[in-house]
Scaffold this active site. Structure first.
Site, PDB file in Angstrom:
ATOM      1  N   ASP A   1     -18.500   5.618 -28.545  1.00  0.00           N
ATOM      2  CA  ASP A   1     -19.217   4.765 -27.693  1.00  0.00           C
ATOM      3  C   ASP A   1     -20.791   4.972 -28.181  1.00  0.00           C
ATOM      4  O   ASP A   1     -20.922   6.076 -28.611  1.00  0.00           O
ATOM      5  CB  ASP A   1     -18.968   5.443 -26.129  1.00  0.00           C
ATOM      6  CG  ASP A   1     -19.387   4.129 -25.292  1.00  0.00           C
ATOM      7  OD1 ASP A   1     -18.463   3.624 -24.490  1.00  0.00           O
ATOM      8  OD2 ASP A   1     -20.659   3.889 -24.844  1.00  0.00           O
TER       9      ASP A   1
ATOM     10  N   LEU B   1      -4.108  -4.187 -18.397  1.00  0.00           N
ATOM     11  CA  LEU B   1      -4.256  -3.118 -17.361  1.00  0.00           C
ATOM     12  C   LEU B   1      -5.079  -3.394 -16.058  1.00  0.00           C
ATOM     13  O   LEU B   1      -6.106  -3.929 -16.028  1.00  0.00           O
ATOM     14  CB  LEU B   1      -4.653  -1.830 -17.957  1.00  0.00           C
ATOM     15  CG  LEU B   1      -5.911  -1.573 -18.550  1.00  0.00           C
ATOM     16  CD1 LEU B   1      -6.946  -1.429 -17.455  1.00  0.00           C
ATOM     17  CD2 LEU B   1      -6.130  -0.415 -19.398  1.00  0.00           C
ATOM     18  N   ARG B   2      -4.580  -2.765 -14.839  1.00  0.00           N
ATOM     19  CA  ARG B   2      -5.361  -3.069 -13.811  1.00  0.00           C
ATOM     20  C   ARG B   2      -6.108  -1.742 -13.445  1.00  0.00           C
ATOM     21  O   ARG B   2      -5.519  -0.678 -13.389  1.00  0.00           O
ATOM     22  CB  ARG B   2      -4.673  -3.271 -12.725  1.00  0.00           C
ATOM     23  CG  ARG B   2      -3.745  -4.824 -12.627  1.00  0.00           C
ATOM     24  CD  ARG B   2      -2.743  -4.936 -11.755  1.00  0.00           C
ATOM     25  NE  ARG B   2      -1.489  -3.892 -12.033  1.00  0.00           N
ATOM     26  CZ  ARG B   2      -0.432  -3.545 -11.183  1.00  0.00           C
ATOM     27  NH1 ARG B   2      -0.356  -4.281 -10.229  1.00  0.00           N
ATOM     28  NH2 ARG B   2       0.239  -2.650 -11.636  1.00  0.00           N
ATOM     29  N   GLU B   3      -7.386  -1.740 -12.988  1.00  0.00           N
ATOM     30  CA  GLU B   3      -7.836  -0.466 -12.515  1.00  0.00           C
ATOM     31  C   GLU B   3      -7.313  -0.086 -11.323  1.00  0.00           C
ATOM     32  O   GLU B   3      -6.685  -0.831 -10.551  1.00  0.00           O
ATOM     33  CB  GLU B   3      -9.478  -0.820 -12.294  1.00  0.00           C
ATOM     34  CG  GLU B   3     -10.367  -1.290 -13.713  1.00  0.00           C
ATOM     35  CD  GLU B   3     -11.774  -1.644 -13.363  1.00  0.00           C
ATOM     36  OE1 GLU B   3     -12.178  -1.306 -12.321  1.00  0.00           O
ATOM     37  OE2 GLU B   3     -12.337  -2.323 -13.986  1.00  0.00           O
TER      38      GLU B   3
ATOM     39  N   PHE C   1       0.460 -11.023  -5.389  1.00  0.00           N
ATOM     40  CA  PHE C   1      -0.811 -11.561  -5.235  1.00  0.00           C
ATOM     41  C   PHE C   1      -1.085 -12.800  -4.002  1.00  0.00           C
ATOM     42  O   PHE C   1      -1.571 -13.962  -4.490  1.00  0.00           O
ATOM     43  CB  PHE C   1      -1.115 -12.380  -6.699  1.00  0.00           C
ATOM     44  CG  PHE C   1      -1.980 -11.309  -7.452  1.00  0.00           C
ATOM     45  CD1 PHE C   1      -1.494 -10.172  -7.988  1.00  0.00           C
ATOM     46  CD2 PHE C   1      -3.296 -11.590  -7.680  1.00  0.00           C
ATOM     47  CE1 PHE C   1      -2.219  -9.216  -8.724  1.00  0.00           C
ATOM     48  CE2 PHE C   1      -4.010 -10.725  -8.549  1.00  0.00           C
ATOM     49  CZ  PHE C   1      -3.481  -9.423  -8.800  1.00  0.00           C
TER      50      PHE C   1
ATOM     51  N   HIS D   1      -1.831 -11.689  -0.911  1.00  0.00           N
ATOM     52  CA  HIS D   1      -2.297 -11.040   0.130  1.00  0.00           C
ATOM     53  C   HIS D   1      -3.724 -11.474   0.312  1.00  0.00           C
ATOM     54  O   HIS D   1      -4.781 -11.619  -0.460  1.00  0.00           O
ATOM     55  CB  HIS D   1      -2.418  -9.649  -0.256  1.00  0.00           C
ATOM     56  CG  HIS D   1      -2.701  -8.877   1.107  1.00  0.00           C
ATOM     57  ND1 HIS D   1      -1.547  -8.342   1.855  1.00  0.00           N
ATOM     58  CD2 HIS D   1      -3.738  -8.365   1.691  1.00  0.00           C
ATOM     59  CE1 HIS D   1      -2.254  -7.656   2.975  1.00  0.00           C
ATOM     60  NE2 HIS D   1      -3.557  -7.444   2.710  1.00  0.00           N
TER      61      HIS D   1
ATOM     62  N   CYS E   1     -13.148  -8.523 -13.897  1.00  0.00           N
ATOM     63  CA  CYS E   1     -12.380  -9.572 -14.657  1.00  0.00           C
ATOM     64  C   CYS E   1     -12.351 -10.854 -14.018  1.00  0.00           C
ATOM     65  O   CYS E   1     -12.955 -11.868 -14.670  1.00  0.00           O
ATOM     66  CB  CYS E   1     -10.968  -9.069 -15.078  1.00  0.00           C
ATOM     67  SG  CYS E   1     -11.132  -7.495 -16.061  1.00  0.00           S
TER      68      CYS E   1
ATOM     69  N   LYS F   1     -15.829 -13.153 -13.861  1.00  0.00           N
ATOM     70  CA  LYS F   1     -16.340 -13.746 -15.261  1.00  0.00           C
ATOM     71  C   LYS F   1     -15.527 -14.550 -16.267  1.00  0.00           C
ATOM     72  O   LYS F   1     -15.715 -15.261 -16.993  1.00  0.00           O
ATOM     73  CB  LYS F   1     -16.868 -12.348 -15.923  1.00  0.00           C
ATOM     74  CG  LYS F   1     -15.795 -11.502 -16.563  1.00  0.00           C
ATOM     75  CD  LYS F   1     -16.467 -10.382 -17.438  1.00  0.00           C
ATOM     76  CE  LYS F   1     -15.418  -9.527 -18.059  1.00  0.00           C
ATOM     77  NZ  LYS F   1     -14.555  -9.891 -19.176  1.00  0.00           N
TER      78      LYS F   1
HETATM   79  N1  LIG Z   1     -11.756  -3.399 -16.585  1.00  0.00           N
HETATM   80  C1  LIG Z   1     -10.635  -3.865 -16.694  1.00  0.00           C
HETATM   81  O1  LIG Z   1      -9.825  -3.933 -15.744  1.00  0.00           O
HETATM   82  C2  LIG Z   1     -10.325  -4.879 -17.935  1.00  0.00           C
HETATM   83  C3  LIG Z   1      -8.910  -5.211 -17.882  1.00  0.00           C
HETATM   84  C4  LIG Z   1      -8.476  -6.019 -18.998  1.00  0.00           C
HETATM   85  C5  LIG Z   1      -9.551  -6.367 -19.877  1.00  0.00           C
HETATM   86  N2  LIG Z   1     -10.708  -5.902 -19.804  1.00  0.00           N
HETATM   87  C6  LIG Z   1     -11.632  -6.373 -20.795  1.00  0.00           C
HETATM   88  O2  LIG Z   1     -11.938  -5.354 -21.812  1.00  0.00           O
HETATM   89  C7  LIG Z   1     -13.347  -5.270 -22.121  1.00  0.00           C
HETATM   90  C8  LIG Z   1     -14.139  -3.887 -21.823  1.00  0.00           C
HETATM   91  O3  LIG Z   1     -14.058  -3.944 -20.267  1.00  0.00           O
HETATM   92  P1  LIG Z   1     -14.358  -2.403 -19.629  1.00  0.00           P
HETATM   93  O4  LIG Z   1     -14.097  -2.827 -18.369  1.00  0.00           O
HETATM   94  O5  LIG Z   1     -13.702  -1.280 -20.378  1.00  0.00           O
HETATM   95  O6  LIG Z   1     -16.135  -2.260 -19.868  1.00  0.00           O
HETATM   96  P2  LIG Z   1     -16.703  -0.989 -19.771  1.00  0.00           P
HETATM   97  O7  LIG Z   1     -18.225  -1.592 -19.390  1.00  0.00           O
HETATM   98  O8  LIG Z   1     -16.033  -0.085 -18.734  1.00  0.00           O
HETATM   99  O9  LIG Z   1     -16.928  -0.261 -20.963  1.00  0.00           O
HETATM  100  C9  LIG Z   1     -17.529  -0.903 -22.249  1.00  0.00           C
HETATM  101  C10 LIG Z   1     -18.112   0.395 -22.949  1.00  0.00           C
HETATM  102  O10 LIG Z   1     -18.480  -0.219 -24.307  1.00  0.00           O
HETATM  103  C11 LIG Z   1     -19.492   0.468 -24.821  1.00  0.00           C
HETATM  104  N3  LIG Z   1     -20.211  -0.153 -25.734  1.00  0.00           N
HETATM  105  C12 LIG Z   1     -20.953  -1.363 -25.833  1.00  0.00           C
HETATM  106  N4  LIG Z   1     -21.327  -1.787 -27.123  1.00  0.00           N
HETATM  107  C13 LIG Z   1     -20.794  -0.826 -27.914  1.00  0.00           C
HETATM  108  C14 LIG Z   1     -20.810  -0.572 -29.409  1.00  0.00           C
HETATM  109  N5  LIG Z   1     -21.595  -1.716 -30.497  1.00  0.00           N
HETATM  110  N6  LIG Z   1     -20.244   0.367 -29.759  1.00  0.00           N
HETATM  111  C15 LIG Z   1     -19.870   1.244 -29.040  1.00  0.00           C
HETATM  112  N7  LIG Z   1     -19.570   1.259 -27.788  1.00  0.00           N
HETATM  113  C16 LIG Z   1     -20.244   0.017 -27.245  1.00  0.00           C
HETATM  114  C17 LIG Z   1     -20.462   0.571 -23.475  1.00  0.00           C
HETATM  115  O11 LIG Z   1     -21.292   1.597 -23.711  1.00  0.00           O
HETATM  116  C18 LIG Z   1     -19.331   0.920 -22.511  1.00  0.00           C
HETATM  117  O12 LIG Z   1     -19.227   2.356 -22.359  1.00  0.00           O
HETATM  118  C19 LIG Z   1     -14.160  -6.462 -21.570  1.00  0.00           C
HETATM  119  O13 LIG Z   1     -13.996  -7.538 -22.504  1.00  0.00           O
HETATM  120  C20 LIG Z   1     -13.387  -6.822 -20.191  1.00  0.00           C
HETATM  121  O14 LIG Z   1     -13.047  -8.087 -19.818  1.00  0.00           O
HETATM  122  C21 LIG Z   1     -11.095  -4.975 -18.634  1.00  0.00           C
END
Ligand SMILES: NC(=O)c1ccc[n+]([C@@H]2O[C@H](COP(=O)([O-])OP(=O)(O)OC[C@H]3O[C@@H](n4cnc5c(N)ncnc54)[C@H](O)[C@@H]3O)[C@@H](O)[C@H]2O)c1
Length: 434
Positions: free
Chosen positions: A30, A153-155, A252, A254, A263, A266
């Site tokens: 990261d 995955l779901r948070e 889904f 509820h 997600c 956006k």
């Molecule tokens: N959060 C969810 O539940 C979920 C589920 C499925 C898919 N997604 C998708 O997964 C992707 C990531 O989501 P997230 O929730 O994990 O985001 P997040 O914001 O929690 O994490 C993204 C991370 O990427 C790092 N980052 C940014 N640019 C970087 C680079 N050039 N090199 C290294 N690290 C870098 C940031 O510092 C951050 O820690 C998104 O596209 C999202 O839509 C998210």
């Protein structure tokens, strides 16, 4: 197998730890040094149930490491996954792909041999082709296979979702990428997880279509709930009656204050923009976005109406502010619309959430935070349930009644039984129930 995961957020950290649990050597990289320093010290940058234990075990076994050094992470990797953010681009609703493209370019520059570059971030159709073009431009000397592997995955239940998914989708263009991805997911063959190998475009679109469908399903039942309130029906009975139809399904359905989170908002917006650009608008999804946005604002109006015309100066306790239970994620949470509207109307808001670390920064400074649910409701004129954390379900109505000054409850997640709450002396209203 050795992989690098670029991005240590909700997706990168969970997927990295889970791949390590599958026996793969994983380096999670990261750009945020605090995040990586914290991980080295065993501190999780996010709240996700079970993640600290999974990370600690795999670090101890030597399969999971963390770094800010992209070149070191990429060196010798069979595959590199991009799990960086794709937030809404300011102003126009498209996905902001700058993090994905920047990371892809850095990985291509750092590559020291053939590798598979996999986009796990949610990205619009066409992104994979652009990543291919970047790789060819930066490293014409190296065969880099580009693939798509959207994450579902779901948070809150992310580890279970990753370890036991309904399906794995891989968007691939060549044999090598297919072989590497199938090998990485081999542990899931044992539990007969379908692995769908499709084109990169199809994989990219599957993710958006799935999220838009789920967002539409929630919005549909929310509107049916509103109708139930007008005509004296019970939305839970209606949802059960609908959901038992195998073509519809019970999940889904509820009702609530409107969907939020990192997600759905956006991704629905980005899909609508992609579809408009392609000259094939998704009108149903556009309507879903509009209905959901209006709903959040209407929830604030509903709370103010329940307080009466002299709402300024009244005290409202809000239980739960994260976008859903079992996460600390505040991105696009309904509370970000509802609480500022209450504050602007002169209402005094005291909130409680079991995971309030990010909430305190995301909400207006005027919102007070209590340390427990009972402390939050102390002296309140009204109580609003915004996020259905399990611990709220068991709160004794008598204890709430004794702590509160007023008797108004707006249960926007239907966590309590209307009969029991009215018997306890509350003026209780919920969503879609008579
Ligand atoms: N959060 C969810 O539940 C979920 C589920 C499925 C898919 N997604 C998708 O997964 C992707 C990531 O989501 P997230 O929730 O994990 O985001 P997040 O914001 O929690 O994490 C993204 C991370 O990427 C790092 N980052 C940014 N640019 C970087 C680079 N050039 N090199 C290294 N690290 C870098 C940031 O510092 C951050 O820690 C998104 O596209 C999202 O839509 C998210």
């Amino acid at each position: 197998m050795r992989i690098a995961m670029i991005g240590a957020g909700y997706v990168g950290l969970v997927s990295g730890a889970c791949f390590a649990e599958f026996g793969v050597d994983v380096t999670v990289m990261d750009v945020d040094p605090d995040r990586i320093e914290g991980l080295h010290a065993g501190r999780m940058p996010i709240y996700e149930p079970g993640l600290d234990k999974l990370v600690a075990e795999n670090v101890k076994d030597g399969r999971l490491t963390f770094t800010t050094d992209l070149a070191a992470a990429v060196k010798g990797a069979d595959a590199v996954f991009l799990a960086v953010g794709t937030p809404t681009r300011r102003g126009d609703g498209h996905a902001d792909l700058s993090y994905v493209y920047a990371a892809a370019e850095q990985v291509a520059k750092a590559a020291d041999g053939p590798l598979v570059l996999v986009t796990k971030s949610t990205v619009p159709v066409g992104t994979g082709r652009e990543v291919q073009a970047i790789c060819r431009r930066v490293r014409p000397d190296l065969p880099i296979s580009v693939a798509s592997n959207p994450e579902f995955l779901r948070e809150g239940s992310a580890i279970g979702d990753f370890m036991r998914p309904d399906r794995v989708v891989i968007g691939v263009d060549d044999e090598h990428a297919t072989t590497v991805l199938r090998r990485l997911y081999r542990p899931l063959y044992l539990i007969e997880t379908p692995v769908l190998a499709v084109s990169i475009e199809s994989a990219e679109l599957i993710k958006y279509a799935a999220n838009a469908f789920l967002a539409t399903k929630i919005t549909f039942i929310n509107e049916i709930a509103d109708l139930c309130e007008k005509v004296g029906a019970d939305v839970h009975d209606v949802a059960r009656g609908m959901g038992l139809d195998g073509r519809i399904g019970r999940k889904f359905l509820h009702p609530g204050p409107g969907y939020g989170g990192s997600c759905f908002p956006k991704d629905t917006l980005a899909l609508a923009r992609t579809a408009q650009d392609a000259g094939s608008p998704v009108r149903l999804v556009e309507a879903t976005i509009e209905v959901n946005e209006a709903r959040k604002a209407r929830m604030a109006e509903r709370i103010l109406a329940a307080l009466g015309p002299a709402h300024a100066g009244k005290r409202v306790a809000v239980l739960g502010v994260t976008f859903k239970p079992e996460t600390d994620d505040m991105r696009d949470a309904p509370s970000l619309v509802i609480l500022p509207a209450l504050v602007a109307a002169g209402v005094e808001v005291t909130a409680f959430d079991p995971q309030s670390a990010h909430a305190r920064q995301a909400l207006p400074a005027a919102v007070h935070f209590a340390e427990t649910a009972v402390a939050a409701v102390q002296g309140a004129d009204a109580l609003v349930v915004l996020t259905e954390w399990n611990e709220f379900r068991a709160l004794p109505p008598g204890r709430l009644k004794a702590a509160m000054k007023g008797d108004i409850i707006l249960d926007l997640r239907n966590v309590w039984d209307p009969v029991a709450m009215r018997a306890a002396g509350f003026t209780y209203s919920s969503i879609g129930r008579p």
